[in-house]
Design a protein around this motif. Structure first.
Motif, PDB file in Angstrom:
ATOM      1  N   GLU A  24     -41.430 -32.833 -24.982  1.00 55.50           N
ATOM      2  CA  GLU A  24     -40.856 -34.065 -25.412  1.00 55.50           C
ATOM      3  C   GLU A  24     -39.963 -33.751 -25.620  1.00 55.50           C
ATOM      4  O   GLU A  24     -39.397 -35.285 -25.326  1.00 55.50           O
ATOM      5  N   GLU A  25     -39.258 -33.347 -25.961  1.00 56.41           N
ATOM      6  CA  GLU A  25     -37.236 -32.867 -25.794  1.00 56.41           C
ATOM      7  C   GLU A  25     -37.190 -33.348 -25.147  1.00 56.41           C
ATOM      8  O   GLU A  25     -36.041 -34.484 -24.899  1.00 56.41           O
ATOM      9  N   ALA A  26     -37.717 -33.113 -23.719  1.00 57.54           N
ATOM     10  CA  ALA A  26     -36.687 -33.508 -22.520  1.00 57.54           C
ATOM     11  C   ALA A  26     -36.878 -34.898 -21.773  1.00 57.54           C
ATOM     12  O   ALA A  26     -35.464 -36.008 -22.037  1.00 57.54           O
ATOM     13  N   GLU A  27     -38.171 -35.400 -22.471  1.00 55.00           N
ATOM     14  CA  GLU A  27     -38.436 -36.450 -22.382  1.00 55.00           C
ATOM     15  C   GLU A  27     -37.726 -37.960 -23.529  1.00 55.00           C
ATOM     16  O   GLU A  27     -37.204 -38.457 -23.247  1.00 55.00           O
ATOM     17  N   LYS A  28     -37.408 -37.879 -24.740  1.00 58.18           N
ATOM     18  CA  LYS A  28     -36.457 -38.329 -25.311  1.00 58.18           C
ATOM     19  C   LYS A  28     -34.985 -38.440 -24.558  1.00 58.18           C
ATOM     20  O   LYS A  28     -34.475 -39.103 -25.135  1.00 58.18           O
ATOM     21  N   GLN A  29     -34.587 -37.302 -23.968  1.00 58.51           N
ATOM     22  CA  GLN A  29     -32.539 -37.909 -23.293  1.00 58.51           C
ATOM     23  C   GLN A  29     -33.242 -38.790 -21.601  1.00 58.51           C
ATOM     24  O   GLN A  29     -32.492 -38.774 -21.933  1.00 58.51           O
ATOM     25  N   ILE A  30     -34.401 -38.888 -21.874  1.00 58.40           N
ATOM     26  CA  ILE A  30     -33.714 -40.424 -20.585  1.00 58.40           C
ATOM     27  C   ILE A  30     -33.650 -41.545 -20.778  1.00 58.40           C
ATOM     28  O   ILE A  30     -34.934 -41.825 -22.356  1.00 58.40           O
ATOM     29  N   PRO A  31     -32.471 -42.532 -20.366  1.00 63.00           N
ATOM     30  CA  PRO A  31     -32.149 -42.976 -21.224  1.00 63.00           C
ATOM     31  C   PRO A  31     -33.337 -44.347 -21.440  1.00 63.00           C
ATOM     32  O   PRO A  31     -34.376 -44.582 -20.707  1.00 63.00           O
ATOM     33  N   ASP A  32     -33.502 -45.418 -22.530  1.00 64.88           N
ATOM     34  CA  ASP A  32     -34.017 -46.249 -22.795  1.00 64.88           C
ATOM     35  C   ASP A  32     -34.689 -46.963 -22.072  1.00 64.88           C
ATOM     36  O   ASP A  32     -35.800 -47.510 -22.127  1.00 64.88           O
ATOM     37  N   VAL A  34     -35.090 -46.566 -18.629  1.00 63.83           N
ATOM     38  CA  VAL A  34     -35.930 -46.483 -17.745  1.00 63.83           C
ATOM     39  C   VAL A  34     -37.182 -46.327 -18.195  1.00 63.83           C
ATOM     40  O   VAL A  34     -37.526 -46.292 -18.582  1.00 63.83           O
ATOM     41  N   GLU A  35     -37.917 -46.771 -17.049  1.00 60.63           N
ATOM     42  CA  GLU A  35     -39.445 -47.372 -17.072  1.00 60.63           C
ATOM     43  C   GLU A  35     -40.053 -45.302 -17.152  1.00 60.63           C
ATOM     44  O   GLU A  35     -39.522 -44.889 -17.449  1.00 60.63           O
ATOM     45  N   LYS A  36     -41.772 -45.950 -17.209  1.00 63.21           N
ATOM     46  CA  LYS A  36     -42.047 -44.990 -17.899  1.00 63.21           C
ATOM     47  C   LYS A  36     -42.839 -43.775 -16.740  1.00 63.21           C
ATOM     48  O   LYS A  36     -43.265 -42.916 -17.030  1.00 63.21           O
ATOM     49  N   ASP A  37     -42.262 -44.611 -15.706  1.00 63.07           N
ATOM     50  CA  ASP A  37     -42.235 -43.655 -14.232  1.00 63.07           C
ATOM     51  C   ASP A  37     -40.737 -43.160 -14.627  1.00 63.07           C
ATOM     52  O   ASP A  37     -40.222 -43.618 -13.236  1.00 63.07           O
ATOM     53  N   TYR A  40     -39.603 -41.919 -10.218  1.00 56.45           N
ATOM     54  CA  TYR A  40     -39.305 -43.319  -9.360  1.00 56.45           C
ATOM     55  C   TYR A  40     -37.817 -43.214  -9.843  1.00 56.45           C
ATOM     56  O   TYR A  40     -37.484 -43.954  -9.012  1.00 56.45           O
ATOM     57  N   GLU A  41     -37.522 -43.563 -10.909  1.00 51.19           N
ATOM     58  CA  GLU A  41     -35.981 -43.656 -11.287  1.00 51.19           C
ATOM     59  C   GLU A  41     -34.500 -42.120 -10.760  1.00 51.19           C
ATOM     60  O   GLU A  41     -33.612 -42.958 -10.982  1.00 51.19           O
ATOM     61  N   GLY A  42     -35.050 -41.340 -10.753  1.00 51.02           N
ATOM     62  CA  GLY A  42     -34.804 -39.297 -10.195  1.00 51.02           C
ATOM     63  C   GLY A  42     -34.959 -39.000 -11.214  1.00 51.02           C
ATOM     64  O   GLY A  42     -33.991 -37.967 -10.604  1.00 51.02           O
ATOM     65  N   PHE A  43     -35.404 -38.921 -12.577  1.00 53.45           N
ATOM     66  CA  PHE A  43     -35.748 -38.075 -13.043  1.00 53.45           C
ATOM     67  C   PHE A  43     -36.897 -37.284 -12.866  1.00 53.45           C
ATOM     68  O   PHE A  43     -37.728 -37.752 -12.503  1.00 53.45           O
ATOM     69  N   HIS A  44     -36.964 -36.429 -12.808  1.00 55.40           N
ATOM     70  CA  HIS A  44     -37.737 -34.636 -12.887  1.00 55.40           C
ATOM     71  C   HIS A  44     -37.418 -34.498 -14.074  1.00 55.40           C
ATOM     72  O   HIS A  44     -36.361 -33.384 -14.652  1.00 55.40           O
ATOM     73  N   ILE A  45     -38.828 -33.324 -14.357  1.00 53.88           N
ATOM     74  CA  ILE A  45     -38.778 -32.449 -15.669  1.00 53.88           C
ATOM     75  C   ILE A  45     -39.301 -30.715 -14.537  1.00 53.88           C
ATOM     76  O   ILE A  45     -40.700 -31.383 -14.687  1.00 53.88           O
ATOM     77  N   GLU A  46     -38.630 -29.477 -14.479  1.00 52.76           N
ATOM     78  CA  GLU A  46     -39.311 -28.400 -13.729  1.00 52.76           C
ATOM     79  C   GLU A  46     -39.585 -27.545 -15.279  1.00 52.76           C
ATOM     80  O   GLU A  46     -38.999 -27.472 -15.956  1.00 52.76           O
ATOM     81  N   GLU A  47     -41.213 -27.161 -15.397  1.00 48.84           N
ATOM     82  CA  GLU A  47     -41.346 -25.916 -16.532  1.00 48.84           C
ATOM     83  C   GLU A  47     -40.715 -24.829 -15.844  1.00 48.84           C
ATOM     84  O   GLU A  47     -41.029 -24.836 -14.503  1.00 48.84           O
TER      85      GLU A  47
END
Length: 54
Positions: A24-32, A34-37, A40-47
């Motif tokens: 959730e913290e990582a997703e908050k850092q994605i610019p506003d 950028v769509e929910k997908d 597709y915009e090039g962002f990735h979150i890896e565990e």
């Protein structure tokens, strides 16, 4: 310990945006704008699992 790495990629250019304790913290850092997908915009979150005994 589990950490989440937020990174962005465009072809062969990769930028690490940060390391976070929750997805959730990582997703908050994605610019506003950028769509929910965000993948597709090039962002990735890896565990990643960090081993304290290495």
């Amino acid at each position: 310990m589990v950490v989440y790495v937020l990174w962005w990629q465009l072809y062969d250019k990769v930028e690490i945006w940060g390391v976070y304790s929750s997805i959730e913290e990582a997703e908050k850092q994605i610019p506003d704008d950028v769509e929910k997908d965000y993948e597709y915009e090039g962002f990735h979150i890896e565990e990643f699992e960090l081993n304290d005994f290495v």
